[in-house]
Design a protein around this motif. Structure first.
Motif, PDB file in Angstrom:
ATOM      1  N   UNK A  72      28.189  31.154  43.286  1.00 43.31           N
ATOM      2  CA  UNK A  72      27.738  29.772  43.056  1.00 43.31           C
ATOM      3  C   UNK A  72      28.919  28.814  43.146  1.00 43.31           C
ATOM      4  N   UNK A  73      28.698  27.685  43.788  1.00 44.74           N
ATOM      5  CA  UNK A  73      29.633  26.564  43.637  1.00 44.74           C
ATOM      6  C   UNK A  73      28.798  25.305  43.447  1.00 44.74           C
ATOM      7  N   UNK A  74      29.443  24.128  43.553  1.00 43.26           N
ATOM      8  CA  UNK A  74      28.737  22.877  43.258  1.00 43.26           C
ATOM      9  C   UNK A  74      27.592  22.612  44.229  1.00 43.26           C
ATOM     10  N   UNK A  99      33.325  40.460  35.696  1.00 35.46           N
ATOM     11  CA  UNK A  99      32.311  39.864  34.812  1.00 35.46           C
ATOM     12  C   UNK A  99      31.690  38.617  35.444  1.00 35.46           C
ATOM     13  N   UNK A 100      30.465  38.285  35.041  1.00 36.49           N
ATOM     14  CA  UNK A 100      29.848  37.049  35.550  1.00 36.49           C
ATOM     15  C   UNK A 100      30.728  35.865  35.154  1.00 36.49           C
ATOM     16  N   UNK A 101      30.663  34.832  35.975  1.00 41.32           N
ATOM     17  CA  UNK A 101      31.455  33.603  35.831  1.00 41.32           C
ATOM     18  C   UNK A 101      32.931  33.789  36.152  1.00 41.32           C
ATOM     19  N   UNK A 102      33.307  34.996  36.659  1.00 42.24           N
ATOM     20  CA  UNK A 102      34.662  35.125  37.197  1.00 42.24           C
ATOM     21  C   UNK A 102      34.683  34.327  38.492  1.00 42.24           C
ATOM     22  N   UNK A 103      35.868  33.808  38.841  1.00 45.41           N
ATOM     23  CA  UNK A 103      35.944  33.012  40.063  1.00 45.41           C
ATOM     24  C   UNK A 103      36.543  33.898  41.163  1.00 45.41           C
ATOM     25  N   UNK A 104      35.871  33.935  42.319  1.00 44.33           N
ATOM     26  CA  UNK A 104      36.267  34.898  43.350  1.00 44.33           C
ATOM     27  C   UNK A 104      36.315  34.263  44.736  1.00 44.33           C
ATOM     28  N   UNK A 105      37.070  34.947  45.605  1.00 43.36           N
ATOM     29  CA  UNK A 105      37.008  34.630  47.041  1.00 43.36           C
ATOM     30  C   UNK A 105      36.316  35.795  47.727  1.00 43.36           C
ATOM     31  N   UNK A 106      35.393  35.479  48.621  1.00 46.76           N
ATOM     32  CA  UNK A 106      34.739  36.532  49.401  1.00 46.76           C
ATOM     33  C   UNK A 106      34.836  36.155  50.870  1.00 46.76           C
ATOM     34  N   UNK A 107      35.299  37.095  51.699  1.00 48.37           N
ATOM     35  CA  UNK A 107      35.258  36.876  53.150  1.00 48.37           C
ATOM     36  C   UNK A 107      34.303  37.912  53.716  1.00 48.37           C
ATOM     37  N   UNK A 108      33.441  37.499  54.617  1.00 44.98           N
ATOM     38  CA  UNK A 108      32.466  38.446  55.150  1.00 44.98           C
ATOM     39  C   UNK A 108      31.704  37.856  56.318  1.00 44.98           C
ATOM     40  N   UNK A 109      30.721  38.592  56.782  1.00 46.31           N
ATOM     41  CA  UNK A 109      29.943  38.187  57.962  1.00 46.31           C
ATOM     42  C   UNK A 109      28.554  37.727  57.514  1.00 46.31           C
ATOM     43  N   UNK A 110      28.136  36.583  58.048  1.00 46.66           N
ATOM     44  CA  UNK A 110      26.795  36.074  57.717  1.00 46.66           C
ATOM     45  C   UNK A 110      25.762  36.917  58.475  1.00 46.66           C
ATOM     46  N   UNK A 127      19.685  34.054  54.662  1.00 44.94           N
ATOM     47  CA  UNK A 127      20.867  34.846  55.055  1.00 44.94           C
ATOM     48  C   UNK A 127      21.489  35.504  53.827  1.00 44.94           C
ATOM     49  N   UNK A 128      22.457  36.378  54.105  1.00 46.58           N
ATOM     50  CA  UNK A 128      23.332  36.907  53.059  1.00 46.58           C
ATOM     51  C   UNK A 128      24.683  37.149  53.721  1.00 46.58           C
ATOM     52  N   UNK A 129      25.710  37.262  52.891  1.00 43.66           N
ATOM     53  CA  UNK A 129      27.041  37.483  53.461  1.00 43.66           C
ATOM     54  C   UNK A 129      27.454  38.911  53.140  1.00 43.66           C
ATOM     55  N   UNK A 130      27.792  39.681  54.187  1.00 43.11           N
ATOM     56  CA  UNK A 130      28.233  41.066  53.963  1.00 43.11           C
ATOM     57  C   UNK A 130      29.734  41.027  53.718  1.00 43.11           C
ATOM     58  N   UNK A 131      30.132  41.312  52.489  1.00 39.61           N
ATOM     59  CA  UNK A 131      31.542  41.154  52.116  1.00 39.61           C
ATOM     60  C   UNK A 131      32.422  42.149  52.865  1.00 39.61           C
ATOM     61  N   UNK A 132      33.527  41.650  53.391  1.00 36.84           N
ATOM     62  CA  UNK A 132      34.532  42.502  54.039  1.00 36.84           C
ATOM     63  C   UNK A 132      35.744  42.623  53.128  1.00 36.84           C
ATOM     64  N   UNK A 133      36.214  41.488  52.626  1.00 40.53           N
ATOM     65  CA  UNK A 133      37.321  41.490  51.662  1.00 40.53           C
ATOM     66  C   UNK A 133      36.944  40.560  50.517  1.00 40.53           C
ATOM     67  N   UNK A 134      37.590  40.762  49.382  1.00 35.83           N
ATOM     68  CA  UNK A 134      37.300  39.908  48.222  1.00 35.83           C
ATOM     69  C   UNK A 134      38.522  39.888  47.316  1.00 35.83           C
ATOM     70  N   UNK A 135      38.578  38.872  46.507  1.00 32.36           N
ATOM     71  CA  UNK A 135      39.699  38.740  45.577  1.00 32.36           C
ATOM     72  C   UNK A 135      39.168  38.103  44.291  1.00 32.36           C
ATOM     73  N   UNK A 136      39.523  38.708  43.171  1.00 29.30           N
ATOM     74  CA  UNK A 136      39.144  38.084  41.893  1.00 29.30           C
ATOM     75  C   UNK A 136      40.264  37.106  41.557  1.00 29.30           C
ATOM     76  N   UNK A 137      39.964  35.810  41.615  1.00 28.10           N
ATOM     77  CA  UNK A 137      41.019  34.811  41.412  1.00 28.10           C
ATOM     78  C   UNK A 137      41.304  34.616  39.930  1.00 28.10           C
ATOM     79  N   UNK A 138      40.270  34.785  39.136  1.00 32.48           N
ATOM     80  CA  UNK A 138      40.449  34.709  37.686  1.00 32.48           C
ATOM     81  C   UNK A 138      39.194  35.259  37.039  1.00 32.48           C
ATOM     82  N   UNK A 139      39.426  36.170  36.136  1.00 35.70           N
ATOM     83  CA  UNK A 139      38.289  36.835  35.513  1.00 35.70           C
ATOM     84  C   UNK A 139      37.781  35.975  34.343  1.00 35.70           C
ATOM     85  N   UNK A 140      36.509  36.144  33.992  1.00 40.48           N
ATOM     86  CA  UNK A 140      35.938  35.330  32.903  1.00 40.48           C
ATOM     87  C   UNK A 140      35.738  36.192  31.662  1.00 40.48           C
ATOM     88  N   UNK A 141      36.220  35.710  30.539  1.00 41.64           N
ATOM     89  CA  UNK A 141      36.021  36.484  29.312  1.00 41.64           C
ATOM     90  C   UNK A 141      34.579  36.309  28.816  1.00 41.64           C
TER      91      UNK A 141
END
Ligand code: ASP
Length: 633
Positions: A72-74, A99-110, A127-141
């Motif tokens: 989710x974003x704005x 965890x939910x509400x962690x902020x992530x980057x996802x790169x993938x194919x639509x 559509x959906x995005x098939x994730x190829x790479x991902x990064x947890x930028x900051x986890x949510x407590x």
């Protein structure tokens, strides 16, 4: 508002996802992906993007069994498929455990969703995005509450964690719509009509009359600034200074204690013009609202209807009538005057004595006995007003204490005068005009609440009834001491041109050039044509209001240097936006509001300061014991 509807509004809202139309130029779509490393927002991807590699950034809304998650974003939501093959085990590991509400980057194919799995309720649901790479930028407590609009949470908790509440679609929608409306207002005022945006000080001095102001200590012993309740004096001084079309998105401060739907600091669209009359200001505001009105809220017709203060009070019992529904106050004094009923004759013998009523259609079907009792109790406790009810029974006869004074013919006449149908309930009040009207006006709204709670729709939140209320009295008796007068608007308001002479002979009879803008029963703006003669302004301050004019000597002097005739208005931006988005409270359209008691529950303001910090201000606090202990604990 339900989430799918919000999402649809979201996707439709111009300036959020779509092109903005600028006067006289081609539509320009805002670029949400400039300057950042994402390729798309989470609300943007459609079938046309299938096959593209995309990079999305967002918060994990939810995650299901390590198979997929919703990001989710704005701008919206996108479904991300978590890869299950060995080569992507690292990505699976990251995304399944975040965890939910962690902020992530996802790169993938639509990719298209498998047939039958499309989600029609989601703008990105094809559509959906098939994730190829991902990064947890900051986890949510662990969250204090779930970030979902349909999950109920206490307002105190929402305010304590306002930055989390702001992630909700509803608040995102409200604040972004607010920004869009203000932008359009600026365009209209500056670009189309040559207004100048001028900032005025927030550290100033006390203004006589009106709301209570916040004080700010200064380093000069015993001297305090005041936070202005509005830029009123400055905008008038700008007119003297020749800035003849001023506006400001102005922060205002009023220390009015705890009031349910007020904020100690709030925002006004503040406007002042020279060489203008009441009609000029009204047409300007109608044009401004029409230009900035959000497309998704339907169209607006102008000019807005207008009603005098006296009419508003007589027909609706208030100076801010909700004209979305009927149930207007009826005057039945003339009908009852000829009857020998003691309480009626008593009431009519007072100066401005009257007998009035409201008719609640189908009231007998929707109002229970306890509702009627509570309506009567509320009129008594708030207005010291007795109420008598009249019910039209299924056989067409009347049930009321009044009927014993009426013959059959008179009962029929009364039914006609009140325009009653079977099952209607009439509430009747006898007494002094203002008291009776105010009590019935309040009962009109309370009964509408009861009818709506029972399932009838009287006030459609999707309709917008604007109304000008004009010809207010210039002065009103002070509530705490009715022998003294106070300004109905503020002391700078000019008298009605045809009542100017009365100012010197009978100020209570003077009407003013004050106008209020009402929307669906709420005051959303108010202003006036101002006094521009120093002599008249001094007379009002000293002789009528008995104020010390010395505090305003700068303004009085300025009026003597060729001050132009001028007038203006201020729109309450928070209230206006809250009505547009149908928010339950103005706090829902303010990013960081204060609580009901005026506190910031997130940062805990106001807060104690140490005696050392107070020293430069020559302030010594003598702590009540209980507070001292609370501070130390
Ligand atoms: N300053 C006024 C207010 O805040 C508005 C106005 O008269 O322009 O209510």
């Amino acid at each position: 508002m339900a989430l799918p509807r919000l999402l649809r509004l979201w996707a439709r809202a111009p300036g959020l996802g779509r092109a903005l139309h600028r006067a006289g130029s081609a539509p320009v779509a805002p670029d949400f992906n400039s300057f950042v490393t994402r390729t798309n927002t989470c609300g943007e991807l459609r079938s046309a993007h299938v096959g593209q590699e995309v990079t999305l950034y967002g918060w994990i809304q939810y995650q299901r069994q390590g198979l997929f998650l919703v990001l989710r974003d704005f701008q919206g939501l996108t479904q991300v498929i978590i890869p299950q093959d060995e080569a992507h085990s690292h990505v699976k590991q990251l995304l399944s455990n975040a965890p939910v509400e962690s902020v992530v980057r996802v790169t993938g194919i639509v990719s298209p969703r498998p047939p039958g799995q499309e989600n029609l309720k989601m703008p990105t649901g094809d559509i959906e995005v098939k994730a190829e790479t991902a990064e947890i930028l900051n986890s949510c407590k662990k969250l204090p509450f779930e970030i979902k609009d349909f999950i109920k949470k206490s307002e105190a908790l929402r305010m304590q964690y306002r930055y989390l509440d702001l992630r909700s679609f509803q608040l995102q929608y409200n604040l972004r719509l607010r920004s869009r409306i203000v932008m359009r207002m600026r365009e209209y005022l500056c670009n189309l009509h040559g207004f100048v945006d001028v900032e005025t000080p927030t550290l100033f001095k006390r203004t006589p009359g009106g709301a209570k102001e916040f004080l700010v200590p200064s380093r000069e012993a015993g001297k305090f600034y005041s936070l202005p309740q509005s830029p009123q004096q400055f905008k008038q001084l700008l007119m003297v200074g020749g800035l003849d079309r001023y506006f400001q998105v102005a922060r205002c401060y009023r220390d009015e204690g705890s009031r349910p739907d007020r904020q100690p600091e709030f925002t006004q669209i503040d406007i002042e013009m020279s060489f203008v009359d009441q009609t000029g200001i009204q047409r300007l505001i109608e044009g401004l609202l029409q230009y900035s009105w959000p497309e998704e809220r339907g169209c607006m017709t102008t000019p807005f209807p207008s009603m005098t203060y006296e009419e508003a009070l007589a027909d609706y019992g208030t100076d801010k009538p909700d004209t979305r529904f009927g149930m207007k106050i009826m005057d039945i004094s003339d009908f009852l005057r000829r009857l020998d009923i003691q309480f009626v004759q008593n009431a009519l013998s007072y100066p401005r004595g009257t007998v009035k009523a409201i008719c609640i259609p189908q009231g007998a079907r929707y109002l229970k006995n306890k509702d009627l009792e509570s309506l009567k109790a509320s009129a008594k406790s708030q207005f010291n007003q007795e109420i008598m009810e009249i019910i039209c029974k299924p056989d067409g006869s009347l049930k009321s204490l009044l009927t014993k004074f009426l013959g059959e013919k008179q009962q029929l006449e009364l039914i006609q005068v009140l325009n009653m149908q079977v099952d209607d309930v009439v509430l009747l009040a006898a007494g002094e005009h203002k008291q009776v009207c105010s009590a019935l006006g309040s009962l009109r709204l309370e009964s509408a609440d009861i009818l709506e709670a029972a399932g009838l729709v009287l006030r459609d939140p999707a309709t917008f009834h604007f109304l000008w209320v004009v010809d207010f009295p210039l002065f009103l008796p002070k509530e705490e001491n009715p022998t003294e007068l106070e300004s109905a608007h503020h002391p700078f308001t000019a008298p009605h041109p045809s009542d100017t002479n009365l100012l010197y002979s009978d100020p209570t009879k003077v009407r003013s050039q004050h106008y209020d803008l009402v929307l669906n029963g709420s005051e959303v703006g108010g202003g006036s044509i101002r006094i521009h003669s120093a002599e008249q302004q001094r007379f009002v301050l000293e002789k009528v209001l008995k104020e010390d004019s010395e505090v305003l000597s700068h303004l009085l002097e300025a009026l003597e240097f060729g001050a132009p005739p001028h007038g203006g208005i201020a729109l309450g931006l928070d209230r206006l936006i809250s009505l547009i988005v149908d928010a339950p409270s103005i706090r829902d359209v303010i990013a960081f509001p204060k609580s009901f008691r005026g506190r910031d529950l997130m940062g805990n303001a106001p807060d104690y300061v140490t005696p050392e910090e107070l020293e430069p201000y020559h302030i010594h606090v003598s702590w009540p014991l209980a507070e001292k202990e609370a501070k130390q604990s």
